[in-house]
Scaffold this active site. Structure first.
Site, PDB file in Angstrom:
ATOM      1  N   ALA A 171      24.715  93.679  19.916  1.00 46.62           N
ATOM      2  CA  ALA A 171      24.209  92.683  18.659  1.00 46.62           C
ATOM      3  C   ALA A 171      25.312  91.751  18.084  1.00 46.62           C
ATOM      4  CB  ALA A 171      23.667  93.653  17.796  1.00 46.62           C
ATOM      5  N   THR A 216      33.512  88.168  24.043  1.00 41.41           N
ATOM      6  CA  THR A 216      33.192  86.713  24.654  1.00 41.41           C
ATOM      7  C   THR A 216      34.854  86.433  25.125  1.00 41.41           C
ATOM      8  OG1 THR A 216      32.914  84.403  24.123  1.00 41.41           O
ATOM      9  CG2 THR A 216      33.247  85.901  22.118  1.00 41.41           C
ATOM     10  N   ASP A 217      34.783  85.268  26.178  1.00 42.72           N
ATOM     11  CA  ASP A 217      36.044  84.986  26.420  1.00 42.72           C
ATOM     12  C   ASP A 217      36.528  83.791  25.238  1.00 42.72           C
ATOM     13  OD1 ASP A 217      34.268  82.943  26.862  1.00 42.72           O
ATOM     14  OD2 ASP A 217      34.610  82.229  28.650  1.00 42.72           O
ATOM     15  N   GLU A 218      35.625  83.484  24.417  1.00 42.77           N
ATOM     16  CA  GLU A 218      36.075  82.501  23.219  1.00 42.77           C
ATOM     17  C   GLU A 218      37.167  82.991  22.300  1.00 42.77           C
ATOM     18  OE1 GLU A 218      33.126  80.477  21.166  1.00 42.77           O
ATOM     19  OE2 GLU A 218      31.893  80.070  22.992  1.00 42.77           O
ATOM     20  N   TYR A 243      32.192  81.757  14.886  1.00 50.64           N
ATOM     21  CA  TYR A 243      31.742  82.863  15.362  1.00 50.64           C
ATOM     22  C   TYR A 243      32.843  83.426  16.551  1.00 50.64           C
ATOM     23  CZ  TYR A 243      30.043  84.436  20.178  1.00 50.64           C
ATOM     24  OH  TYR A 243      29.798  85.238  21.271  1.00 50.64           O
ATOM     25  N   LYS A 268      34.152  87.547  16.557  1.00 47.37           N
ATOM     26  CA  LYS A 268      34.275  88.311  17.646  1.00 47.37           C
ATOM     27  C   LYS A 268      35.580  88.746  17.826  1.00 47.37           C
ATOM     28  CE  LYS A 268      31.553  89.129  20.120  1.00 47.37           C
ATOM     29  NZ  LYS A 268      30.291  90.125  20.415  1.00 47.37           N
ATOM     30  N   ARG A 298      30.494  68.439  18.967  1.00 43.41           N
ATOM     31  CA  ARG A 298      30.693  69.784  18.053  1.00 43.41           C
ATOM     32  C   ARG A 298      31.952  69.678  17.406  1.00 43.41           C
ATOM     33  NH1 ARG A 298      29.892  75.198  21.560  1.00 43.41           N
ATOM     34  NH2 ARG A 298      27.846  74.747  20.840  1.00 43.41           N
TER      35      ARG A 298
HETATM   36  P1  NAD Z   1      21.658  86.528  21.143  1.00 49.52           P
HETATM   37  O1  NAD Z   1      21.839  85.873  19.996  1.00 49.52           O
HETATM   38  O2  NAD Z   1      20.573  86.111  22.065  1.00 49.52           O
HETATM   39  O3  NAD Z   1      20.929  88.063  20.762  1.00 49.52           O
HETATM   40  C1  NAD Z   1      21.724  88.683  19.759  1.00 49.52           C
HETATM   41  C2  NAD Z   1      20.907  89.986  19.413  1.00 49.52           C
HETATM   42  O4  NAD Z   1      21.317  90.519  18.490  1.00 49.52           O
HETATM   43  C3  NAD Z   1      19.402  89.337  18.848  1.00 49.52           C
HETATM   44  O5  NAD Z   1      18.188  90.217  19.457  1.00 49.52           O
HETATM   45  C4  NAD Z   1      19.557  89.626  17.322  1.00 49.52           C
HETATM   46  O6  NAD Z   1      18.005  89.962  16.925  1.00 49.52           O
HETATM   47  C5  NAD Z   1      20.338  90.993  17.292  1.00 49.52           C
HETATM   48  N1  NAD Z   1      20.858  90.910  15.957  1.00 49.52           N
HETATM   49  C6  NAD Z   1      21.504  90.065  15.364  1.00 49.52           C
HETATM   50  N2  NAD Z   1      22.133  90.395  14.221  1.00 49.52           N
HETATM   51  C7  NAD Z   1      21.971  91.850  14.291  1.00 49.52           C
HETATM   52  C8  NAD Z   1      22.007  92.827  13.209  1.00 49.52           C
HETATM   53  N3  NAD Z   1      22.590  92.451  12.313  1.00 49.52           N
HETATM   54  N4  NAD Z   1      21.707  94.109  13.382  1.00 49.52           N
HETATM   55  C9  NAD Z   1      20.969  94.357  14.765  1.00 49.52           C
HETATM   56  N5  NAD Z   1      20.712  93.435  15.662  1.00 49.52           N
HETATM   57  C10 NAD Z   1      21.229  92.159  15.429  1.00 49.52           C
HETATM   58  O7  NAD Z   1      23.127  86.741  21.940  1.00 49.52           O
HETATM   59  P2  NAD Z   1      23.507  86.788  23.418  1.00 49.52           P
HETATM   60  O8  NAD Z   1      23.807  85.514  23.866  1.00 49.52           O
HETATM   61  O9  NAD Z   1      22.474  87.694  23.892  1.00 49.52           O
HETATM   62  O10 NAD Z   1      24.748  87.625  22.923  1.00 49.52           O
HETATM   63  C11 NAD Z   1      25.002  88.872  23.124  1.00 49.52           C
HETATM   64  C12 NAD Z   1      26.384  89.563  22.915  1.00 49.52           C
HETATM   65  O11 NAD Z   1      27.113  89.167  23.994  1.00 49.52           O
HETATM   66  C13 NAD Z   1      27.214  88.991  21.636  1.00 49.52           C
HETATM   67  O12 NAD Z   1      27.947  89.936  21.310  1.00 49.52           O
HETATM   68  C14 NAD Z   1      27.850  87.849  22.218  1.00 49.52           C
HETATM   69  O13 NAD Z   1      28.999  87.527  21.757  1.00 49.52           O
HETATM   70  C15 NAD Z   1      28.230  88.322  23.716  1.00 49.52           C
HETATM   71  N6  NAD Z   1      28.456  87.138  24.716  1.00 49.52           N
HETATM   72  C16 NAD Z   1      27.598  86.171  24.915  1.00 49.52           C
HETATM   73  C17 NAD Z   1      27.671  85.299  25.879  1.00 49.52           C
HETATM   74  C18 NAD Z   1      26.872  84.196  26.325  1.00 49.52           C
HETATM   75  O14 NAD Z   1      27.122  83.254  27.071  1.00 49.52           O
HETATM   76  N7  NAD Z   1      25.733  84.387  25.261  1.00 49.52           N
HETATM   77  C19 NAD Z   1      28.862  85.539  26.618  1.00 49.52           C
HETATM   78  C20 NAD Z   1      29.814  86.561  26.468  1.00 49.52           C
HETATM   79  C21 NAD Z   1      29.910  87.398  25.393  1.00 49.52           C
HETATM   80  O1  DAU Z   2      31.892  81.646  26.679  1.00 52.28           O
HETATM   81  C1  DAU Z   2      30.977  82.425  26.072  1.00 52.28           C
HETATM   82  C2  DAU Z   2      30.026  81.704  24.793  1.00 52.28           C
HETATM   83  O2  DAU Z   2      29.318  81.123  25.457  1.00 52.28           O
HETATM   84  C3  DAU Z   2      29.446  83.184  24.020  1.00 52.28           C
HETATM   85  O3  DAU Z   2      30.376  83.827  23.525  1.00 52.28           O
HETATM   86  C4  DAU Z   2      28.344  82.374  23.126  1.00 52.28           C
HETATM   87  O4  DAU Z   2      27.631  83.410  22.421  1.00 52.28           O
HETATM   88  C5  DAU Z   2      27.670  81.381  23.554  1.00 52.28           C
HETATM   89  O5  DAU Z   2      26.730  80.746  22.866  1.00 52.28           O
HETATM   90  C6  DAU Z   2      28.304  80.478  24.537  1.00 52.28           C
HETATM   91  O6  DAU Z   2      29.174  79.511  23.783  1.00 52.28           O
HETATM   92  P1  DAU Z   2      28.982  77.870  23.783  1.00 52.28           P
HETATM   93  O7  DAU Z   2      29.531  77.290  22.793  1.00 52.28           O
HETATM   94  O8  DAU Z   2      30.169  77.653  25.272  1.00 52.28           O
HETATM   95  O9  DAU Z   2      27.678  77.616  24.393  1.00 52.28           O
HETATM   96  P2  DAU Z   2      26.707  76.528  24.134  1.00 52.28           P
HETATM   97  O10 DAU Z   2      25.365  77.028  24.970  1.00 52.28           O
HETATM   98  O11 DAU Z   2      26.250  76.479  22.793  1.00 52.28           O
HETATM   99  O12 DAU Z   2      26.906  75.268  24.603  1.00 52.28           O
HETATM  100  C7  DAU Z   2      27.418  75.091  26.008  1.00 52.28           C
HETATM  101  C8  DAU Z   2      28.433  73.883  26.281  1.00 52.28           C
HETATM  102  O13 DAU Z   2      27.366  72.872  26.105  1.00 52.28           O
HETATM  103  C9  DAU Z   2      29.184  73.481  25.059  1.00 52.28           C
HETATM  104  O14 DAU Z   2      30.565  72.760  25.446  1.00 52.28           O
HETATM  105  C10 DAU Z   2      28.605  72.743  24.087  1.00 52.28           C
HETATM  106  C11 DAU Z   2      27.492  71.911  25.010  1.00 52.28           C
HETATM  107  N1  DAU Z   2      26.098  71.269  24.531  1.00 52.28           N
HETATM  108  C12 DAU Z   2      25.366  72.371  23.695  1.00 52.28           C
HETATM  109  C13 DAU Z   2      24.203  71.895  23.389  1.00 52.28           C
HETATM  110  C14 DAU Z   2      23.202  73.077  22.726  1.00 52.28           C
HETATM  111  C15 DAU Z   2      25.775  70.259  24.759  1.00 52.28           C
HETATM  112  O15 DAU Z   2      26.540  69.492  25.439  1.00 52.28           O
HETATM  113  N2  DAU Z   2      24.414  69.949  24.370  1.00 52.28           N
HETATM  114  C16 DAU Z   2      23.528  70.773  23.729  1.00 52.28           C
HETATM  115  O16 DAU Z   2      22.503  70.380  23.508  1.00 52.28           O
END
Ligand code: NAD
Ligand code: DAU
Length: 327
Positions: free
Chosen positions: A74, A116-118, A143, A147, A266
């Protein structure tokens, strides 16, 4: 587990139901990013969803007591949202993780923290450098800073109180059930809607893409076999710049590869992420299944085509938010 109605969390629930015999107890607040429908079709005998907040101490104590292990997904997860409204990120990602750690401490449960790698900030373009387990933390956005703070809390609780924890830091995921605010689903659904793909700035920023099912298999492997106190980086050698990804989406959807629009960049936009997953591969023998990004992307496009009822309710509000930011 927490966050099981979000993108990566729901994919992990599907993975557990398909590949293991575990019972899954999901705690999810169902924020704008959480969808009950992402768990549709799963055996109710195996999966229970409790709607609630990871910051709710009493509820967290009760659920942690009832579990053998806690996997913490979450979070508030979207960088752009953290720029317009950072406080929910501090609350859920930092305070929420501390509340869980306190419950895990009280009941001495196994804890895996999904990160996350961020947290490492960004890398220069066009270098062989990659993130590894000893890279210094240097997060750029609210963000990624939240993390990073959560990772530090997990390590501090582990060292100070002897908790049995592992951590993973993964690169950018793609696949089914990802919210349409994120890069890949935003472009796919814009095109399905007859709209235009939107590229931030020049599009030279690089992300290291991994299919979310490979993220699930890696987390499960770490949960089963990872050494306590250790961190594992998860990635599948999927580096691509955003311009190339957008062109691939356009081609796969029957459009010309340059039929996109440049929109406002961004603020503070991280340049490049890249993961060295040697430790995970060599120590735990993990390997990704999705080695062709093009094929994984084609499957993902097919999923959004076939599941409009899932993404349609998110679309208008998401695009309205982007329109305000000139994106
Ligand atoms: P997401 O935004 O799709 O989902 C987040 C979920 O957490 C949602 O279901 C939301 O309802 C729930 N949530 C938010 N706040 C909450 C709270 N206070 N209590 C309980 N539930 C809550 O996110 P995601 O992309 O699935 O990411 C999930 C995890 O993986 C995060 O910790 C994120 O940092 C990590 N992560 C994401 C990526 C990526 O590429 N998306 C990569 C590496 C790590
Ligand atoms: O690296 C892991 C991370 O990847 C996770 O920790 C985050 O939760 C996840 O959201 C993601 O972060 P990014 O910021 O990299 O993802 P996003 O999908 O927002 O954007 C990916 C790249 O695309 C980024 O360089 C911004 C760019 N972008 C994004 C949007 C929404 C665009 O060029 N156009 C767009 O419309």
């Amino acid at each position: 587990m927490t966050g099981g109605a979000g993108f990566i969390g729901s994919n992990f629930v599907h993975y557990l139901v398909d590949q293991t015999d575990h019972q899954v107890l999901v705690l999810d607040k169902l924020t704008y990013a959480g969808h009950r429908e992402s768990l549709d079709g799963l055996d109710p005998e195996r999966v229970e969803l409790v709607v609630g907040d990871v910051c709710d101490k009493d509820l967290v104590l009760e659920l942690v007591d009832a579990s053998d292990a806690v996997v913490h997904y979450a979070a508030e997860s979207h960088n752009d949202n953290s720029l317009s409204d950072p406080m929910p990120f501090v609350h859920t990602n930092v305070v929420g993780t501390a509340v869980l750690l306190e419950a895990v401490r009280q009941f001495a449960k196994r804890f895996h923290h999904v990160s996350t790698d961020e947290v490492y900030g960004d890398l220069p373009l066009n270098t062989p450098e990659k993130f590894h387990e000893h890279t210094a933390y240097k997060p750029s956005s609210p963000y990624s800073a939240s993390k990073a703070a959560s990772d530090h809390l997990v390590r501090a609780w582990s060292r100070s109180f002897g908790l049995e924890v592992t951590l993973s830091n993964c690169s950018n995921n793609y696949g089914p059930y990802q919210h349409v605010e994120k890069f890949i689903p935003r472009q796919i659904t814009n095109l399905l809607d007859g709209g235009v793909a939107k590229l931030y700035g020049a599009g030279t920023n690089v992300r290291d893409w991994i299919h979310t099912e490979d993220h699930s298999s890696a987390v499960y492997r770490i949960l089963e076999s990872g050494r306590s106190g250790e961190t594992y980086l998860i990635g599948a050698d999927g580096e691509l710049n955003n311009r190339d990804v957008i062109s691939m989406i356009l081609e796969l959807m029957g459009k010309s590869p340059d039929e996109f629009e440049h929109v406002a960049d961004r603020p503070g936009h991280d340049l490049r992420y890249a993961i060295d997953a040697t430790k995970l591969r060599e120590e735990l023998g993990w390997e990704p299944k999705f080695t062709s990004f093009r094929e994984g992307l084609a499957d993902t496009i097919a999923w959004y085509r076939g599941n409009e009822q899932w993404w349609r309710p998110q679309k208008a509000a998401t695009e309205a938010r982007y329109a305000k930011a000139g994106q």
